[in-house]
Design a protein around this motif. Structure first.
Motif, PDB file in Angstrom:
ATOM      1  N   GLY A   1     -63.891 -36.497 -33.463  1.00  0.00           N
ATOM      2  CA  GLY A   1     -63.814 -36.002 -35.323  1.00  0.00           C
ATOM      3  C   GLY A   1     -63.352 -37.346 -35.412  1.00  0.00           C
ATOM      4  N   GLY A   2     -62.814 -38.086 -34.971  1.00  0.00           N
ATOM      5  CA  GLY A   2     -62.591 -39.379 -35.646  1.00  0.00           C
ATOM      6  C   GLY A   2     -62.098 -39.285 -36.607  1.00  0.00           C
ATOM      7  N   ILE A   3     -61.151 -40.803 -37.939  1.00  0.00           N
ATOM      8  CA  ILE A   3     -61.923 -40.476 -39.171  1.00  0.00           C
ATOM      9  C   ILE A   3     -61.480 -42.880 -39.199  1.00  0.00           C
ATOM     10  CG2 ILE A   3     -60.589 -40.544 -41.440  1.00  0.00           C
ATOM     11  CD1 ILE A   3     -59.868 -38.111 -41.360  1.00  0.00           C
ATOM     12  N   LEU A   4     -62.315 -43.065 -39.886  1.00  0.00           N
ATOM     13  CA  LEU A   4     -62.236 -43.914 -40.314  1.00  0.00           C
ATOM     14  C   LEU A   4     -62.145 -44.263 -41.110  1.00  0.00           C
ATOM     15  CD1 LEU A   4     -63.388 -47.792 -39.981  1.00  0.00           C
ATOM     16  CD2 LEU A   4     -65.585 -46.910 -40.335  1.00  0.00           C
ATOM     17  N   LEU A   5     -61.364 -45.774 -41.874  1.00  0.00           N
ATOM     18  CA  LEU A   5     -61.738 -45.349 -43.758  1.00  0.00           C
ATOM     19  C   LEU A   5     -61.018 -47.000 -43.485  1.00  0.00           C
ATOM     20  CD1 LEU A   5     -59.038 -43.514 -46.516  1.00  0.00           C
ATOM     21  CD2 LEU A   5     -58.701 -46.550 -45.486  1.00  0.00           C
ATOM     22  N   ALA A   6     -61.908 -47.908 -45.003  1.00  0.00           N
ATOM     23  CA  ALA A   6     -61.473 -48.788 -45.510  1.00  0.00           C
ATOM     24  C   ALA A   6     -61.621 -49.113 -46.159  1.00  0.00           C
ATOM     25  CB  ALA A   6     -62.690 -49.555 -45.200  1.00  0.00           C
ATOM     26  N   TYR A   7     -60.327 -50.287 -46.782  1.00  0.00           N
ATOM     27  CA  TYR A   7     -60.192 -50.892 -48.015  1.00  0.00           C
ATOM     28  C   TYR A   7     -60.681 -51.347 -48.791  1.00  0.00           C
ATOM     29  CZ  TYR A   7     -56.723 -51.898 -51.713  1.00  0.00           C
ATOM     30  OH  TYR A   7     -56.221 -51.989 -53.131  1.00  0.00           O
ATOM     31  N   LEU A   8     -61.810 -51.410 -49.974  1.00  0.00           N
ATOM     32  CA  LEU A   8     -62.534 -52.998 -50.307  1.00  0.00           C
ATOM     33  C   LEU A   8     -62.493 -52.876 -52.159  1.00  0.00           C
ATOM     34  CD1 LEU A   8     -65.572 -51.804 -48.016  1.00  0.00           C
ATOM     35  CD2 LEU A   8     -63.789 -53.589 -48.027  1.00  0.00           C
ATOM     36  N   PRO A   9     -62.102 -54.103 -52.554  1.00  0.00           N
ATOM     37  CA  PRO A   9     -61.548 -54.837 -53.525  1.00  0.00           C
ATOM     38  C   PRO A   9     -63.390 -54.242 -54.442  1.00  0.00           C
ATOM     39  CG  PRO A   9     -62.246 -56.624 -52.520  1.00  0.00           C
ATOM     40  CD  PRO A   9     -61.670 -55.214 -51.584  1.00  0.00           C
ATOM     41  N   THR A  10     -64.028 -54.504 -53.580  1.00  0.00           N
ATOM     42  CA  THR A  10     -65.382 -54.578 -54.668  1.00  0.00           C
ATOM     43  C   THR A  10     -66.489 -53.756 -54.002  1.00  0.00           C
ATOM     44  OG1 THR A  10     -66.576 -56.299 -53.255  1.00  0.00           O
ATOM     45  CG2 THR A  10     -65.246 -57.162 -54.988  1.00  0.00           C
ATOM     46  N   ILE A  11     -66.988 -52.999 -55.110  1.00  0.00           N
ATOM     47  CA  ILE A  11     -68.150 -51.677 -55.232  1.00  0.00           C
ATOM     48  C   ILE A  11     -69.708 -52.549 -54.250  1.00  0.00           C
ATOM     49  CG2 ILE A  11     -69.998 -52.167 -57.179  1.00  0.00           C
ATOM     50  CD1 ILE A  11     -68.433 -48.897 -55.041  1.00  0.00           C
TER      51      ILE A  11
ATOM     52  N   ALA B   1     -54.610 -50.156 -63.153  1.00  0.00           N
ATOM     53  CA  ALA B   1     -55.486 -49.311 -62.393  1.00  0.00           C
ATOM     54  C   ALA B   1     -56.398 -49.669 -61.389  1.00  0.00           C
ATOM     55  CB  ALA B   1     -56.670 -50.140 -63.788  1.00  0.00           C
ATOM     56  N   HIS B   2     -57.603 -49.993 -61.183  1.00  0.00           N
ATOM     57  CA  HIS B   2     -57.892 -50.162 -60.423  1.00  0.00           C
ATOM     58  C   HIS B   2     -57.632 -52.033 -58.746  1.00  0.00           C
ATOM     59  CE1 HIS B   2     -61.556 -51.032 -57.237  1.00  0.00           C
ATOM     60  NE2 HIS B   2     -61.842 -52.202 -57.518  1.00  0.00           N
ATOM     61  N   THR B   3     -57.277 -51.189 -58.119  1.00  0.00           N
ATOM     62  CA  THR B   3     -57.065 -52.229 -56.985  1.00  0.00           C
ATOM     63  C   THR B   3     -58.248 -51.906 -56.050  1.00  0.00           C
ATOM     64  OG1 THR B   3     -55.124 -50.539 -56.310  1.00  0.00           O
ATOM     65  CG2 THR B   3     -54.573 -52.304 -57.272  1.00  0.00           C
ATOM     66  N   GLY B   4     -58.540 -51.124 -55.143  1.00  0.00           N
ATOM     67  CA  GLY B   4     -59.244 -51.532 -54.488  1.00  0.00           C
ATOM     68  C   GLY B   4     -60.202 -50.003 -54.127  1.00  0.00           C
ATOM     69  N   PHE B   5     -61.343 -49.442 -53.464  1.00  0.00           N
ATOM     70  CA  PHE B   5     -61.650 -48.297 -52.753  1.00  0.00           C
ATOM     71  C   PHE B   5     -61.781 -48.026 -51.756  1.00  0.00           C
ATOM     72  CE2 PHE B   5     -64.714 -50.613 -56.228  1.00  0.00           C
ATOM     73  CZ  PHE B   5     -65.042 -49.510 -57.152  1.00  0.00           C
ATOM     74  N   LEU B   6     -61.347 -47.371 -51.430  1.00  0.00           N
ATOM     75  CA  LEU B   6     -61.000 -46.454 -50.426  1.00  0.00           C
ATOM     76  C   LEU B   6     -62.240 -45.388 -50.377  1.00  0.00           C
ATOM     77  CD1 LEU B   6     -57.637 -44.886 -51.053  1.00  0.00           C
ATOM     78  CD2 LEU B   6     -57.932 -46.929 -50.387  1.00  0.00           C
ATOM     79  N   THR B   7     -62.301 -46.339 -48.971  1.00  0.00           N
ATOM     80  CA  THR B   7     -63.607 -45.312 -48.427  1.00  0.00           C
ATOM     81  C   THR B   7     -64.228 -44.319 -47.090  1.00  0.00           C
ATOM     82  OG1 THR B   7     -65.597 -46.864 -49.244  1.00  0.00           O
ATOM     83  CG2 THR B   7     -66.430 -45.333 -47.157  1.00  0.00           C
ATOM     84  N   SER B   8     -63.861 -43.408 -46.918  1.00  0.00           N
ATOM     85  CA  SER B   8     -63.799 -42.535 -45.461  1.00  0.00           C
ATOM     86  C   SER B   8     -64.907 -41.975 -44.625  1.00  0.00           C
ATOM     87  CB  SER B   8     -61.947 -41.625 -45.124  1.00  0.00           C
ATOM     88  OG  SER B   8     -62.482 -40.695 -46.396  1.00  0.00           O
ATOM     89  N   GLY B   9     -64.367 -41.932 -43.469  1.00  0.00           N
ATOM     90  CA  GLY B   9     -65.881 -40.709 -42.919  1.00  0.00           C
ATOM     91  C   GLY B   9     -65.231 -40.076 -41.728  1.00  0.00           C
ATOM     92  N   ARG B  10     -66.230 -39.477 -41.121  1.00  0.00           N
ATOM     93  CA  ARG B  10     -65.401 -39.092 -39.595  1.00  0.00           C
ATOM     94  C   ARG B  10     -66.766 -39.052 -38.727  1.00  0.00           C
ATOM     95  NH1 ARG B  10     -61.798 -33.926 -39.815  1.00  0.00           N
ATOM     96  NH2 ARG B  10     -60.730 -34.617 -38.101  1.00  0.00           N
ATOM     97  N   LYS B  11     -66.465 -39.180 -37.361  1.00  0.00           N
ATOM     98  CA  LYS B  11     -67.376 -39.805 -36.599  1.00  0.00           C
ATOM     99  C   LYS B  11     -68.008 -38.561 -36.616  1.00  0.00           C
ATOM    100  CE  LYS B  11     -67.316 -41.008 -31.393  1.00  0.00           C
ATOM    101  NZ  LYS B  11     -66.673 -40.908 -30.211  1.00  0.00           N
ATOM    102  N   GLY B  12     -69.499 -38.697 -36.353  1.00  0.00           N
ATOM    103  CA  GLY B  12     -70.327 -37.151 -36.436  1.00  0.00           C
ATOM    104  C   GLY B  12     -70.465 -37.394 -34.442  1.00  0.00           C
TER     105      GLY B  12
END
Length: 268
Positions: free
Chosen positions: A195-205, A248-259
């Motif tokens: 159930g842990g969380i992975l999060l990544a910070y990225l500049p481009t889509i 304004a835009h600095t980065g995209f935050l993407t998160s998800g949980r271990k399934g």
């Protein structure tokens, strides 16, 4: 010096950082040292005139200029501290802490420590942080910044490539600020607690889309991508309008949980 971690109160002391704010709202981050002076284009301010004062006091410089003296916030320090790599903006740091749900006692693996801004936010939230960094110079800057702001903290930085594996798990959270986080996703699955969380910070889509594909393949659930836009307002009497400049835009935050565990990764 543990003023950032524990919350220092009372008079300002030699060895701690203070924020000087002039009449035009310009901010200067200064480390107090007995017998020293802070120099500006309009004169100087003796550190001894600040040491012993309470936060919120005013001091005068050599040219009669007034400065408000405060203890800096983490946001002040992040924007003005020594940098090796580009720092994550304060507006994103707060969102990262919430999206990754970082709290006291959690074990966090952070990869791509840069100048230590994210490390400081994670530590301030009460986490224990292990950092992976490829560049020795960045690692040293991060460790110095963390030590200056937080003093002794549960923080360790290792010089290694997180794309080759993660040791020391399980971790409650894996937080990434690096160009190819999809290389880390299979290792994060193994290193994260259930159930842990992975999060990544990225500049481009484009990078973000590639990461999301890898997260899907390796069974992450409740995945979400967002960005934070911060706009301040000018309010002075009847003059009320958005400020002309905004972060304004600095980065995209993407998160998800271990399934749930899978025997084999899903087909892309």
């Amino acid at each position: 010096m543990a003023d950032g971690l524990l919350g220092r109160r009372g008079p300002l002391q030699a060895g701690e950082r203070v924020l000087l704010v002039d009449g035009r709202q310009r901010r200067y981050l200064v480390e107090l040292q007995a017998g020293k002076a802070f120099h500006t284009h309009a004169g100087w301010v003796d550190h001894d005139a600040i040491i012993g004062q309470l936060p919120g006091s005013e001091v005068r410089g050599s040219a009669g200029r007034r400065f408000l003296v405060l203890r800096p916030t983490l946001g002040d320090v992040v924007l003005k501290m020594p940098r090796g790599a580009q720092v994550i903006y304060p507006k994103d740091l707060g969102a990262i802490l919430l999206a990754a749900d970082v709290g006291p006692g959690m074990r966090v693996l952070e990869a791509g420590v840069g100048s230590g801004a994210l490390s400081m936010a994670l530590l301030r939230a009460g986490a224990e942080v292990v950092g992976y960094e490829l560049r020795a110079d960045f690692a040293e800057v991060a460790k110095r910044n963390v030590a200056t702001w937080l003093g002794e903290a549960p923080y360790r930085v290792e010089l290694r490539d997180v794309g080759e594996g993660i040791d020391g798990g399980p971790y409650d959270r894996v937080v990434l600020d690096l160009p190819e986080p999809w290389r880390v996703v299979p290792h994060a699955v193994e290193a994260l607690a259930p159930g842990g969380i992975l999060l990544a910070y990225l500049p481009t889509i484009g990078q973000t889309a590639q990461l999301r594909e890898a997260m899907e393949v390796h069974g992450f659930v409740l995945c979400e991508t967002a960005e934070v836009l911060r706009r301040t307002w000018h309010i002075e009497g009847r003059s009320i309008r958005p400020d002309h400049r905004m972060v304004a835009h600095t980065g995209f935050l993407t998160s998800g949980r271990k399934g749930p565990a899978r025997e084999e990764p899903a087909e892309p």
